[in-house]
Scaffold this motif. Structure first.
Motif, PDB file in Angstrom:
ATOM      1  N   THR A   1       3.361   0.084   1.821  1.00 48.50           N
ATOM      2  CA  THR A   1       2.563  -1.132   1.702  1.00 48.50           C
ATOM      3  C   THR A   1       1.982  -1.526   3.049  1.00 48.50           C
ATOM      4  O   THR A   1       2.451  -1.095   4.091  1.00 48.50           O
TER       5      THR A   1
ATOM      6  N   HIS B   1       0.320   5.525  -8.299  1.00 49.85           N
ATOM      7  CA  HIS B   1      -0.673   5.880  -7.287  1.00 49.85           C
ATOM      8  C   HIS B   1      -1.370   4.664  -6.703  1.00 49.85           C
ATOM      9  O   HIS B   1      -1.463   3.622  -7.335  1.00 49.85           O
ATOM     10  N   GLN B   2      -1.899   4.884  -5.519  1.00 48.32           N
ATOM     11  CA  GLN B   2      -2.689   3.873  -4.843  1.00 48.32           C
ATOM     12  C   GLN B   2      -3.986   3.602  -5.611  1.00 48.32           C
ATOM     13  O   GLN B   2      -4.391   2.474  -5.800  1.00 48.32           O
ATOM     14  N   GLU B   3      -4.625   4.681  -6.055  1.00 47.56           N
ATOM     15  CA  GLU B   3      -5.866   4.530  -6.814  1.00 47.56           C
ATOM     16  C   GLU B   3      -5.532   4.392  -8.289  1.00 47.56           C
ATOM     17  O   GLU B   3      -4.451   4.739  -8.723  1.00 47.56           O
TER      18      GLU B   3
ATOM     19  N   THR C   1      -2.097  -3.639  -3.483  1.00 44.57           N
ATOM     20  CA  THR C   1      -3.354  -3.721  -2.742  1.00 44.57           C
ATOM     21  C   THR C   1      -4.482  -4.188  -3.662  1.00 44.57           C
ATOM     22  O   THR C   1      -4.661  -3.642  -4.742  1.00 44.57           O
TER      23      THR C   1
ATOM     24  N   ASP D   1       2.876   3.634  -4.216  1.00 45.21           N
ATOM     25  CA  ASP D   1       1.957   3.772  -3.090  1.00 45.21           C
ATOM     26  C   ASP D   1       1.012   2.569  -3.082  1.00 45.21           C
ATOM     27  O   ASP D   1       0.071   2.514  -3.868  1.00 45.21           O
ATOM     28  N   GLU D   2       1.295   1.614  -2.214  1.00 45.01           N
ATOM     29  CA  GLU D   2       0.512   0.385  -2.107  1.00 45.01           C
ATOM     30  C   GLU D   2       0.254  -0.261  -3.465  1.00 45.01           C
ATOM     31  O   GLU D   2      -0.892  -0.416  -3.890  1.00 45.01           O
TER      32      GLU D   2
ATOM     33  N   THR E   1       0.766   8.292   2.834  1.00 43.93           N
ATOM     34  CA  THR E   1       0.418   8.931   1.561  1.00 43.93           C
ATOM     35  C   THR E   1       0.721  10.426   1.599  1.00 43.93           C
ATOM     36  O   THR E   1       1.186  10.996   0.608  1.00 43.93           O
TER      37      THR E   1
END
Lengths: 261, 303
Positions: free
Chosen positions: B192, B83-85, B164, B160-161, B44
């Motif tokens: 990932t 984004h991941q979040e 998930t 980014d992921e 990240t």
């Protein structure tokens, strides 16, 4: 740390985002500035005026309601701006991750911070406009010079918005906003010549009141509402931009330190 | 080849600790590039430096052949970040999320409107355009984030992921969309934890750990080099098998209760293990990227 070359009019795009959100709840947002002055004027007008009579201020005699009316608008400007860049900005930054989303676009961190402060000032000015209409209809505002309150409300909103943004930059958790509110906002609300003239304070306490930005906003508002003041207008007109400059820079520095990892 | 990303000896330290410790790689135009590694490996942080969020401590970082430190605005205008979040705006509807985001890129209003509808359609979200973001399921929210990342018609997409926490249906649907985007020639950088995802989507990938690159290559080449073509998993291996492996110089990992034997395509040894050492509890299978990943980054927990 602060990149001045990263500041452009693009901050208005972030400002617009806040406007779109605000428009969805504007009816609720308008209730407070509409009713708050009515409550205060009724309470103080009915309950207090019999006890107080006239207030001697800046060489004129004012009824108590005439005296506090401009201060009510100034306090609302302070509260609207300060709460927007503290609680509301903190929620956007920390819980909603709105800033993280924006910072992946061609908007700079500086622009996001400036947009938040300018938005806080805009919201404060909107509240001041409604209060001006309400209080004006009761004859508490001299027109047309009373309209000068609106640009001054924007200036005051920027100053308090910048101060709030500074605290958002340094505060660890959202609960701790109680601290600046208790130590900064509440004393200012009480001792800035809002409910009684600063000249009534003991001599040693007066300089503290003069250091409060709210005092200068109240003085300017009263100048244009009732045509009298105790602090020379030029001092207040100089103080507020300097306060804004100082806290604007502090807000940018602290928020950047917080956001950029 | 036209490089989209060029990274050379990139370093990022936080309070004296290196999160990214001298990595170098480049991504060609049209490539689907994977950045793999355990939690805390520096993925990240690398991505954040790429889109100009985190300033690098040292090293070279060029995107579209320009320096991120000076041309950050120009570069960011051509990148889409997923984004991941969940960074969607909960105060706005799905459609408003796309339109307001287009505003940050200064996309003209009419273009933004058309593109928003196209993207909602592409991600099967047309019926939820006016929904509040909070009402969406995890899979839908992820698709909105991806749609939003494409609103500026980027030349580089950073994921980014992206899958998930998604259920298998949502994950496969997202992979199909990503494959369509890949076929259209979009350059993609993916991080990932799912090796299956990397194997399916990436042309090339790097595995990083502790801020350093361990290996780089295509999933196929990495499997051949680090996992072997065939793998035998033996539960409760006997001493005779261990002696045989040592004598034959066959690479293996001893996990205590389990043994992983890495074999080449050669049938002979596999047959011998099957007939001589595997009375019952043996699994014969192909090498996967997951084997590569675990061999290189170790099996101990990271958090």
């Amino acid at each position: 740390m602060i990149r001045f070359d990263a500041i452009s009019w693009r901050f208005l795009r972030v400002w617009r985002r806040n406007l779109i959100t605000y428009r969805r709840i504007w009816k609720v947002s308008f209730i407070t500035p509409l009713l708050e002055p009515l409550f205060f004027i009724t309470a103080f007008g009915l309950g207090f005026s019999g006890m107080i009579g006239a207030v001697a201020y800046g060489g004129v005699q004012l009824t108590y309601t005439e005296y506090i009316a401009p201060a009510l608008i100034a306090s609302a400007v302070m509260n609207n701006a300060f709460f927007e860049t503290t609680y509301a900005s903190f929620v956007r930054m920390y819980y909603q991750k709105t800033f993280d989303g924006i910072l992946a676009t061609p908007i700079s961190t500086e622009e996001v911070i400036i947009a938040e402060i300018v938005w806080a000032a805009s919201k404060a000015t909107a509240a001041a406009t409604i209060m001006l209409l309400v209080l004006g209809s009761f004859g508490f505002v001299t027109l047309p010079q009373g309209l000068l309150i609106l640009p001054l409300a924007f200036l005051g909103g920027l100053a308090f918005g910048a101060a709030g943004m500074f605290f958002t930059g340094i505060i660890p958790t959202i609960d701790m906003f109680n601290l600046p509110i208790f130590l900064f906002i509440t004393p200012m609300f009480l001792f800035s010549g809002t409910f009684f003239p600063v000249s009534n304070l003991p001599a040693w306490a007066q300089p503290f009141a003069l250091a409060f930005p709210l005092h200068h906003l109240v003085e300017l508002f009263r100048t244009y509402c009732v045509g009298a003041n105790e602090t020379p207008t030029w001092i207040s007109l100089l103080y507020l931009p300097l306060f804004l400059l100082l806290f604007g820079l502090l807000a940018l520095a602290m928020m950047k330190r917080r956001l950029i990892r | 080849m036209d490089p989209i990303i060029e990274i050379h000896n990139l370093i990022k330290t936080f309070n004296g600790v290196s999160a990214v410790d001298g990595i170098s790689f480049s991504v060609a135009k049209g490539a689907f590039f994977g950045l793999l590694g355990p939690n805390g490996a520096g993925k990240t942080t690398t991505i954040r430096m790429l889109y100009g969020f985190t300033p690098p401590s040292s090293g070279e970082l060029r995107v579209f052949r320009r320096e991120i430190t000076s041309d950050w605005r120009w570069i960011k205008a051509k990148i889409g970040v997923c984004h991941q979040e969940n960074t969607l705006d909960p105060d706005l509807t799905v459609r408003q999320n796309l339109l307001v985001y287009a505003g940050y890129f200064a996309v003209p209003k009419a273009v933004a409107r058309r593109r928003a509808e196209e993207l909602l359609d592409f991600f099967a979200l047309s019926h939820r355009g006016d929904a509040k973001v909070m009402e969406l399921s995890g899979g839908m929210a992820r698709r909105v984030i991806l749609a939003r990342a494409l609103i500026n018609d980027p030349d580089l997409l950073i994921l980014d992921e992206p899958t998930t926490g998604l259920d298998p249906q949502s994950r496969h649907q997202l992979w199909e969309r990503l494959e369509t985007l890949k076929a259209s020639g979009l350059t993609v950088l993916l991080t990932t934890h799912y090796m299956e995802e990397a194997e399916r989507l990436c042309d090339r990938l790097v595995i990083i750990d502790h801020g350093k690159i361990l290996v780089e290559g295509s999933p196929q080449a990495l499997k051949q080099r680090h996992a072997g073509d065939r793998i035998v998993e033996v539960a409760g291996p006997g001493a005779a098998l261990l002696d045989f492996l040592a004598a034959s110089q066959i690479p293996y990992d001893d996990l205590g209760e389990r043994l992983l034997i890495y074999l080449t395509a050669e049938q002979e040894i596999e047959e011998r293990i099957r007939s001589e050492f595997c009375m019952d509890r043996c699994t014969f299978r192909s090498g996967t990227l997951e084997d590569v990943f675990l061999r290189l980054t170790g099996r101990e927990l990271r958090e």
